[in-house]
Enzyme design. Structure first.
Site, mmCIF file in Angstrom:
data_model
loop_
_atom_site.group_PDB
_atom_site.id
_atom_site.type_symbol
_atom_site.label_atom_id
_atom_site.label_comp_id
_atom_site.label_asym_id
_atom_site.label_seq_id
_atom_site.Cartn_x
_atom_site.Cartn_y
_atom_site.Cartn_z
ATOM 1 N N THR A 25 0.859 -1.187 0.000
ATOM 2 C CA THR A 25 0.000 0.000 0.000
ATOM 3 C C THR A 25 0.892 1.233 0.000
ATOM 4 O O THR A 25 1.688 1.422 0.920
ATOM 5 C CB THR A 25 -0.907 0.008 1.248
ATOM 6 N N LYS A 65 3.708 -9.181 4.179
ATOM 7 C CA LYS A 65 2.435 -8.509 3.889
ATOM 8 C C LYS A 65 1.698 -9.376 2.860
ATOM 9 O O LYS A 65 1.559 -9.023 1.688
ATOM 10 C CB LYS A 65 2.691 -7.091 3.357
ATOM 11 N N GLU A 69 1.123 -5.238 17.262
ATOM 12 C CA GLU A 69 0.913 -4.111 16.339
ATOM 13 C C GLU A 69 -0.544 -3.715 16.362
ATOM 14 O O GLU A 69 -1.350 -4.321 17.079
ATOM 15 C CB GLU A 69 1.341 -4.511 14.917
#
Lengths: 276, 276
Positions: free
Chosen positions: B32, B144, B177
């Site tokens: 992203t 990711k 996180e």
């Protein structure tokens, strides 16, 4: 007819929106049905598992009658095949927050019956260990959701076609299941299968096997198993909705020279139970 | 221009094959990018992370020059936006075994810049704890990849728009996180961030923050953190490629009344580093 046939939200299609959360996040569930004589096997059990998954994910599911009608449409005239049903949380914007309202996407696809050698069911299969572990997450354990990278990476560890399956452990070293199957171990007259409270998929055929075992008077239990305990077993079996129950003949050097009598009886009972 | 614009394998499209393994298994990676003045920020760092992911998944990646050209095409004339790049293992048959040869699918999509209140960056954000844990798997940690059901389920735990983020723990209770961000904690003049060897995503902006912190002379360390240690911190920050670095103002009753001076300096250095 052309195989595979695909219905997306009831319409013949072979594509799906890029913005679908099934692609973006693996935000959905699936079921795999054996198809025989135009009919998906164990329909009710598969739909019940799908419903449990929908509840855990807060994923609204399509009407079961609609799914049944679409499945019938795809499977009509198919002597043997495999039907895969995917339900996703539908199209959404960028970002993890679920769209509200959410309009789930349903994808039904028909696939050829896999050409497994008939000896797999009768004489047993060769199996290996996978190095890739299953992800540990009590909140996702048991669900047949679309996050299947673990299975992909484990299955990529071998391409020897004589090896039918690979066994996977969780990160703590407990054996959980195969890449596409649940695991059973015979030990001292008991049928053991790993608990699925931390990792793994609660297979529909696993339930059929456990129920059939009880029907045969076997003592059935869930038990955490280390690789050494699998290797020391009197017999080992693997189940899924397509294969039924396969005995394991060889596991990286350890050989079970004959299929254990209990596994043979169990496989026969499973065949009856799935209505084949 | 219409947003979002989408390119699938270089062609404008809003659909993708049902048989794509991105949908079937979440078998792929994504990135992203913040887009500013027609240009995706931190392109090289994002592509380097993508390459590391491709190596770990044995996923062949599209040519970087091709990706750059397609990104430029989509971002041309865009003052501010978000670019998402997905690479999947492409179309395959039923079954987990990767297709050989494999022709990866690439999807680039352009999205609006999110309308976060500007106060988030300056005064800090309200944050909560999520009950849904991150899956534990050392082999997938840091990547990711497209298996993001954990983030989806955690993000679904709240819909109060005044809460900007939720913090997630691993199944052993270590804070890892946020649902869409990496976590930093200031304690006794040191900047701590959780290790990502069991769970979590190694954010590109996380690296930018750590580098900027070193540049400011802060002592930087990875440290396993319990929720109580986050609550006891002198300051807490959250980072991702779109938001940069947000200070945390409130975490379920615990309030940081002023943004810690080190966080302010750090946020300013991050803004410089991302070329904004």
């Amino acid at each position: 007819m052309s195989m595979p046939g695909v219905l997306v939200d009831g319409r013949p299609a072979d594509a799906l929106a890029v913005a679908d959360r099934g692609l973006q996040y693996g935000d959905g569930l699936f079921e795999t049905f054996a198809v025989r004589d135009g009919r998906p096997e164990l329909w009710t059990a598969h739909l019940a598992r799908l419903a449990r998954g929908g509840e855990r994910l807060s994923l609204p599911l399509p009407d079961p009658g609609l799914l049944a009608a679409e499945a019938e449409q795809l499977c009509r005239g198919v002597a043997r095949g495999v039907l895969k049903l995917i339900v996703t949380r539908g199209v959404g914007g960028r970002g993890y927050a679920p769209p509200r309202p959410c309009r789930p996407t349903r994808v039904l696809s028909l696939h050829p019956w896999p050409a497994h050698p008939p000896g797999h069911a009768t004489g047993g299969v060769r199996v290996r260990w996978c190095a890739h572990p299953l992800s540990l997450n009590p909140r996702l354990a048991g669900l047949k959701h679309l996050n299947r990278l673990d299975q992909v990476l484990a299955r990529a560890e071998w391409d020897d076609p004589t090896i039918a399956e690979g066994l996977m452990c969780d990160p703590h070293g407990h054996v959980v299941e195969g890449t596409m199957s649940n695991l059973f171990v015979l030990r001292d007259g008991r049928l053991l299968t790993p608990p699925l409270d931390g990792a793994g998929i609660a297979g529909v055929m696993r339930e059929v096997v456990l129920e059939a075992a009880r029907g045969l008077g076997l003592v059935v239990a869930q038990a955490a198993l280390r690789p050494a305990e699998v290797l020391a077993a009197d017999g080992v079996g693997l189940s899924n909705s397509v294969i039924g129950l396969w005995p394991v003949r060889e596991l990286e050097g350890r050989t079970w020279h004959a299929v254990h009598a209990d596994l043979r009886r169990l496989a026969a009972a499973v065949t009856v139970a799935r209505g084949a």
